[in-house]
Design a protein around this motif. Sequence first.
Motif, PDB file in Angstrom:
ATOM      1  N   ILE A   8      38.815  33.156  33.839  1.00  0.00           N
ATOM      2  CA  ILE A   8      39.551  34.183  34.668  1.00  0.00           C
ATOM      3  C   ILE A   8      39.651  33.967  36.076  1.00  0.00           C
ATOM      4  O   ILE A   8      40.818  34.032  36.898  1.00  0.00           O
ATOM      5  CB  ILE A   8      39.030  35.696  34.173  1.00  0.00           C
ATOM      6  N   TYR A  12      42.908  32.975  38.407  1.00  0.00           N
ATOM      7  CA  TYR A  12      43.385  33.809  39.614  1.00  0.00           C
ATOM      8  C   TYR A  12      43.584  32.908  40.837  1.00  0.00           C
ATOM      9  O   TYR A  12      44.306  32.996  41.637  1.00  0.00           O
ATOM     10  CB  TYR A  12      42.201  34.819  39.565  1.00  0.00           C
ATOM     11  N   THR A  15      46.576  30.767  40.973  1.00  0.00           N
ATOM     12  CA  THR A  15      47.452  31.603  41.138  1.00  0.00           C
ATOM     13  C   THR A  15      47.701  31.895  42.628  1.00  0.00           C
ATOM     14  O   THR A  15      48.788  31.715  43.246  1.00  0.00           O
ATOM     15  CB  THR A  15      47.643  32.649  40.369  1.00  0.00           C
ATOM     16  N   VAL A  16      46.596  32.391  43.179  1.00  0.00           N
ATOM     17  CA  VAL A  16      46.643  32.931  44.617  1.00  0.00           C
ATOM     18  C   VAL A  16      46.910  31.566  45.415  1.00  0.00           C
ATOM     19  O   VAL A  16      47.659  31.648  46.383  1.00  0.00           O
ATOM     20  CB  VAL A  16      45.259  33.294  45.064  1.00  0.00           C
TER      21      VAL A  16
END
Length: 135
Positions: A8, A12, A15-16
């Motif tokens: 996860i 994340y 993506t950032v």
Amino acid sequence: YGYYVDHIADAYITTVICIGIGLSAYVGFVFAMFCLVAYLLMSVMTYVTTNVTGIFKISYGKFGPTEVRFVIILANIYFYSGPNPVFDFSYFQITLYNLIAATAASLIFLYFVVFSLKQIRELYKLEPMKKPAQE
């Protein structure tokens, strides 16, 4: 717990990073999102394959997440310090950084297609053949 939190966090962070690169002056947002989609497709393939086969395989070919992150770090260093010339083709123009991002995403997408088709073939071989119903 660790497997879940690790992946996860990886999704994340990736993506950032891709959003940040896309919002920068270096790489266009569409090209950065193309990279993100390619990376997340590989992630999905890894997780689904793990669920179906029970084997966790994080690297495909010679590249795994660590190698990809290392390449991203090197690319960012180059983006920050190197020139970003524009290539003028007959129908469009593209900067070097966008070309690098598009090439990287295309290669990851190609890996996704090749390895997912290979896995489909392997799973098909393992699937027992059903006999036709007798009438």
